[in-house]
Design an enzyme around this catalytic site. Structure first.
Site, PDB file in Angstrom:
ATOM      1  N   GLU A   1       0.831  -1.209   0.000  1.00  0.00           N
ATOM      2  CA  GLU A   1       0.000   0.000   0.000  1.00  0.00           C
ATOM      3  C   GLU A   1       0.866   1.259   0.000  1.00  0.00           C
ATOM      4  O   GLU A   1       0.543   2.241  -0.662  1.00  0.00           O
ATOM      5  CB  GLU A   1      -0.943   0.017   1.210  1.00  0.00           C
ATOM      6  CG  GLU A   1      -2.096  -0.965   1.114  1.00  0.00           C
ATOM      7  CD  GLU A   1      -3.029  -0.689  -0.063  1.00  0.00           C
ATOM      8  OE1 GLU A   1      -3.044   0.434  -0.581  1.00  0.00           O
ATOM      9  OE2 GLU A   1      -3.728  -1.632  -0.482  1.00  0.00           O
TER      10      GLU A   1
ATOM     11  N   ASP B   1      -9.220   5.995  -1.348  1.00  0.00           N
ATOM     12  CA  ASP B   1      -8.132   6.649  -2.091  1.00  0.00           C
ATOM     13  C   ASP B   1      -8.743   7.363  -3.305  1.00  0.00           C
ATOM     14  O   ASP B   1      -9.974   7.448  -3.437  1.00  0.00           O
ATOM     15  CB  ASP B   1      -7.068   5.623  -2.504  1.00  0.00           C
ATOM     16  CG  ASP B   1      -7.578   4.649  -3.557  1.00  0.00           C
ATOM     17  OD1 ASP B   1      -8.808   4.620  -3.803  1.00  0.00           O
ATOM     18  OD2 ASP B   1      -6.761   3.924  -4.146  1.00  0.00           O
TER      19      ASP B   1
ATOM     20  N   TYR C   1      -6.265   6.358   4.659  1.00  0.00           N
ATOM     21  CA  TYR C   1      -6.487   5.385   3.585  1.00  0.00           C
ATOM     22  C   TYR C   1      -5.689   4.100   3.834  1.00  0.00           C
ATOM     23  O   TYR C   1      -6.236   2.998   3.823  1.00  0.00           O
ATOM     24  CB  TYR C   1      -6.119   5.974   2.201  1.00  0.00           C
ATOM     25  CG  TYR C   1      -5.899   4.878   1.212  1.00  0.00           C
ATOM     26  CD1 TYR C   1      -6.983   4.159   0.718  1.00  0.00           C
ATOM     27  CD2 TYR C   1      -4.612   4.465   0.854  1.00  0.00           C
ATOM     28  CE1 TYR C   1      -6.795   3.078  -0.124  1.00  0.00           C
ATOM     29  CE2 TYR C   1      -4.413   3.386   0.024  1.00  0.00           C
ATOM     30  CZ  TYR C   1      -5.510   2.701  -0.472  1.00  0.00           C
ATOM     31  OH  TYR C   1      -5.311   1.620  -1.278  1.00  0.00           O
TER      32      TYR C   1
END
Ligand code: SF4
Length: 344
Positions: free
Chosen positions: A33, A132, A114
């Site tokens: 991520e 996002d 996020y």
């Protein structure tokens, strides 16, 4: 059928097979991520594989040297992400593992709402949103929302809408499916509405406003800077590199020395004299414009063969990988490689 059911059915049939999906440990989800925050999936994948091979556990990441970490990150850009990863890894290693909730994850360096939502839902099954840019776009179209997605209140509204649609089972898969839909179907330009699994739920599609969503306020123009970059090469074949300051743009990385402005040959000679450089040849090298998120460097270069000591740090071609050099300078790396080959 509900939006979630339509979406998950499509995701189960069409999800791309990705290394961090196949083995979604909290550590792998977290690193992936962070890498994907500012890097496209196809570009990030080889880096992810290499990173995991070199640093398979959070303890390995906590202990790795800064130089090695920067070398592993080299080419991905936004190097503060790597530094924050290591800071967080030290805290996590001391605590004995990643925290399991979005709220706790958000307290770690470099982990915003996020990323915390993505890790908590994908790796730990917590029912929380991970909003996002992809998800904002998808939901602003689904709801035909005309709010500016740069505004906190609008993001909050989207997050609440995502949660309202999120099923009790498989919250992580729901979040991933939304991201995947945004990446593959509900793309920024020309969304593939005829192939969309949630078209029946899409208010922008029925209102004919898909191209007007999401609404985004215009960005500030980038600052443009002119630079003259020097490839200073000694008669023994080493090249002069210098380390950038430990704060700010490209902090702590290595660069070819440079001066502000596009210097004429006379001005370049003066700059070298000020840095104690004497030389036997000076010629113009390649030019390159590098675009960062908020600034642009318009670079010209000089290739210089020097006499005597090099200023800053003298680095041999063979030792370049010990010095993380950002991709802004890739255009001169090719020249350096050519010179190194020619002298063999
Ligand atoms: Fe996006 Fe079109 Fe699907 Fe609506 S129907 S969510 S605009 S791809």
């Amino acid at each position: 059928m509900t939006l979630a059911k339509d979406l998950l059915r499509w995701f189960d049939a069409h999800a791309r097979s990705l290394p961090f999906r196949e083995d979604p440990t909290p550590y792998r989800v977290w690193v992936s991520e962070i890498m994907l925050q500012q890097t496209r999936m196809t570009a990030a994948l080889p880096y992810f594989e290499r990173f995991m091979e070199a640093l398979p556990t959070v303890e390995d990441l906590a202990e790795v040297s800064e130089e090695k970490l920067m070398a592993l990150w080299q080419g991905l850009g936004y190097y503060s992400r790597a530094r924050n990863l290591q800071k967080a890894a030290k805290e996590i290693a001391a605590q004995g593992g990643l925290p399991r909730t979005k709220k706790e994850l958000e307290t770690l360096p470099g982990i915003g709402p996020y990323t915390a939502g993505a890790i908590a839902s994908i790796a730990f099954g917590e029912r929380v949103a991970a909003v996002d840019g992809n998800v904002l776009r998808v939901f602003s179209r689904l709801l035909d929302d005309d709010g500016d997605i740069g505004q906190t209140a609008v993001k909050k509204r989207m997050e609440e809408a995502v949660l309202a649609h999120m099923p009790k089972e498989r919250p992580g898969a729901f979040n991933e499916a939304l991201m995947e839909l945004g990446a593959l179907v509900c793309t920024p330009q020309n969304p593939l509405c005829s192939e969309c699994p949630v078209a029946a739920h899409c208010l922008a599609l029925s209102a004919g406003t898909t191209t007007e969503r999401p609404v985004k306020a215009a960005k500030k123009p980038r600052v443009k800077e002119k630079l003259t970059v020097f490839l200073l090469r000694s008669d023994r074949g080493s090249v002069s590199l210098r380390k950038r300051a430990s704060r700010g743009l490209l902090a702590g990385l290595w660069e070819f020395p440079h001066a502000p402005g596009h210097l004429s040959e006379d001005e370049a000679e003066k700059w070298m004299a000020n840095h104690g450089v004497t030389f036997t040849s000076l010629q113009r090298g390649p030019t390159h414009t590098h675009v960062f998120s908020h600034r642009e460097w318009e670079m010209q270069s000089y290739i210089v063969t020097t006499k005597g000591e090099l200023p800053f740090t003298a680095v041999a071609w063979e030792d370049r990988s010990d010095h993380a050099i950002p991709s802004a300078f890739a255009f001169l790396m090719k020249t350096w490689e050519g010179l190194a080959e020619a002298s063999r």
